[in-house]
Design an enzyme around this catalytic site. Structure first.
Site, PDB file in Angstrom:
ATOM      1  N   HIS A  97     -18.302 -91.826  23.041  1.00 13.87           N
ATOM      2  CA  HIS A  97     -18.147 -91.289  21.688  1.00 13.87           C
ATOM      3  C   HIS A  97     -16.727 -90.812  21.379  1.00 13.87           C
ATOM      4  CE1 HIS A  97     -22.716 -90.821  21.256  1.00 13.87           C
ATOM      5  NE2 HIS A  97     -22.321 -91.574  20.248  1.00 13.87           N
ATOM      6  N   HIS A 151     -21.087-103.107  16.789  1.00 16.12           N
ATOM      7  CA  HIS A 151     -21.696-101.779  16.669  1.00 16.12           C
ATOM      8  C   HIS A 151     -22.765-101.863  15.585  1.00 16.12           C
ATOM      9  CE1 HIS A 151     -21.528 -97.493  15.097  1.00 16.12           C
ATOM     10  NE2 HIS A 151     -21.697 -97.288  16.389  1.00 16.12           N
TER      11      HIS A 151
END
Length: 386
Positions: A191, A291
């Site tokens: 992240h 993604h």
């Protein structure tokens, strides 16, 4: 054919809000797109309204011209909000073209290279806190046919991680590896939360678990830092979900800063922009792994794109979702042997149900990455949707 209206439909989905965009034409053909942008939905909806001002009255089939003019005329170009708004509108225009000519979108992109695409699941760990719980949930996912899974085991750490916290994260990865065996691919999420030495340290510790890749080890705004981690990492590095358009990716490619690229169809410019980015990656022998943790419309658009990309590798998808996901669109996924079949229906192959969308209006949600609530990704009542 002319555009007569563009509407947004924000839909609460517990961890964020999906934002569906619908384009209407004077011939009754409509198209849908998705601009889901975590935690900035009000700004996003405003950006779509600005785009609408210039698009009403235009021919929706002039997709490249509309994209070019909208991008050029923004002046303050790029960024998550403007590019997400443009991405969703672009998807909807392709949907209109596919419906008008009665063919799936992948036909406009050169036809099929792939009939189905391999997936990895996100969100399978919902509610887990301790390593043993992650292992138990991973075993259940594999029993459902999952062959690859991703998660962030690093708690709320930012920039640095103590040895004790790192040991706990590694225990979590070890528990999952032990639970699923060596044949299941593990993808470890960072992240974008660590500095360079910490990212390198973590990557070296992860090697023992043979992960498919370590995703976003450092923040996305310094590709030199990413390259530094990649150069010293013994495991593959994935990144790119927070890069927008081919111009951002040009620097990524020039530096060869990642082993896998992960543009998001809802943020990086839409279907054709990702097709261009994937082609740039192909000539550098970089796998394309979009993604895709968002909603059903973005998923449908990414599947159409993946059908036509020779360097497509693997697609992210959420493991389960709010129970009303099945009601807000006509999504109908066929999942088998770790793969999803690509739809042959015209356009994107699904519609949104406006009435059902309105039953689940916008709700404010906050970022969980630095609060220790990363695994609170699903409500108590969820549904598997493949």
């Amino acid at each position: 054919m002319r555009i007569i209206d563009i509407k947004t439909f924000p839909v609460d989905c517990f961890r964020t809000n999906w934002v569906f965009v619908k384009v209407y034409t004077d011939e009754g053909i409509t198209g849908v797109g998705e601009a889901t942008l975590e935690y900035k939905e009000k700004a996003l909806i405003g950006a779509v309204e600005h785009i609408k001002e210039s698009l009403v009255g235009q021919n929706p089939l002039n997709i490249e011209k509309i994209w070019h003019d909208t991008y050029r005329d923004a002046y303050w170009r790029g960024g998550a909000v403007l590019m997400s708004a443009l991405s969703a509108v672009e998807m909807a225009l392709w949907d209109i073209l596919g419906k008008a000519l009665n063919v799936p979108i992948y036909q406009f992109l050169g036809g099929k290279v792939n009939d189905k695409v391999r997936i990895y699941v996100n969100g399978w760990f919902a509610g887990a806190k301790e390593p043993k719980e992650f292992g138990e949930k991973a075993k259940i996912a594999v029993e459902r046919g999952v062959t690859a899974m991703k998660w962030d085991p690093f708690g709320k750490n930012y920039m640095e991680i103590s040895n004790a916290e790192l040991d706990k994260a590694l225990q979590c990865v070890a528990a999952v590896r032990e639970a699923v065996g060596d044949q299941i691919d593990l993808l470890i999420e960072g992240h974008g939360r660590f500095n360079v030495p910490t990212g390198i340290k973590i990557a070296k510790e992860l090697e023992q678990f043979k992960p498919m890749f370590f995703e976003e080890p450092v923040p996305p705004d310094n590709l030199d830092a990413l390259k530094e981690v990649k150069t010293k990492s013994p495991v593959a590095i994935a990144a790119g979900e927070r890069l927008y358009t081919r111009w951002d990716y040009r620097e990524m490619f020039d530096k060869m800063a990642a082993d896998y690229i992960q543009p998001d169809i809802s943020h990086a410019g839409g279907i054709m922009e990702l097709k261009k980015i994937s082609a740039e990656a192909e000539c550098r022998y970089i796998p394309f792994a979009p993604h895709n943790p968002s909603g059903p419309v973005a998923n449908a658009a990414t599947l159409q794109l993946a059908a036509s990309c020779p360097n497509f590798c693997i697609l992210e998808i959420m493991y389960s979702d709010v129970e009303w996901r099945k009601d807000v669109t006509t999504e109908n996924l066929h999942y088998q042997d770790g793969c999803i079949t690509i739809s042959d229906k015209p356009g994107l192959g699904l519609e949104i149900n406006e009435g059902e969308c309105l039953r689940h209006p916008y709700q404010p949600h906050t970022l969980r990455h630095y609060t220790g609530a990363l695994t609170d990704i699903r409500p108590a009542k969820t549904e598997f949707y493949f």
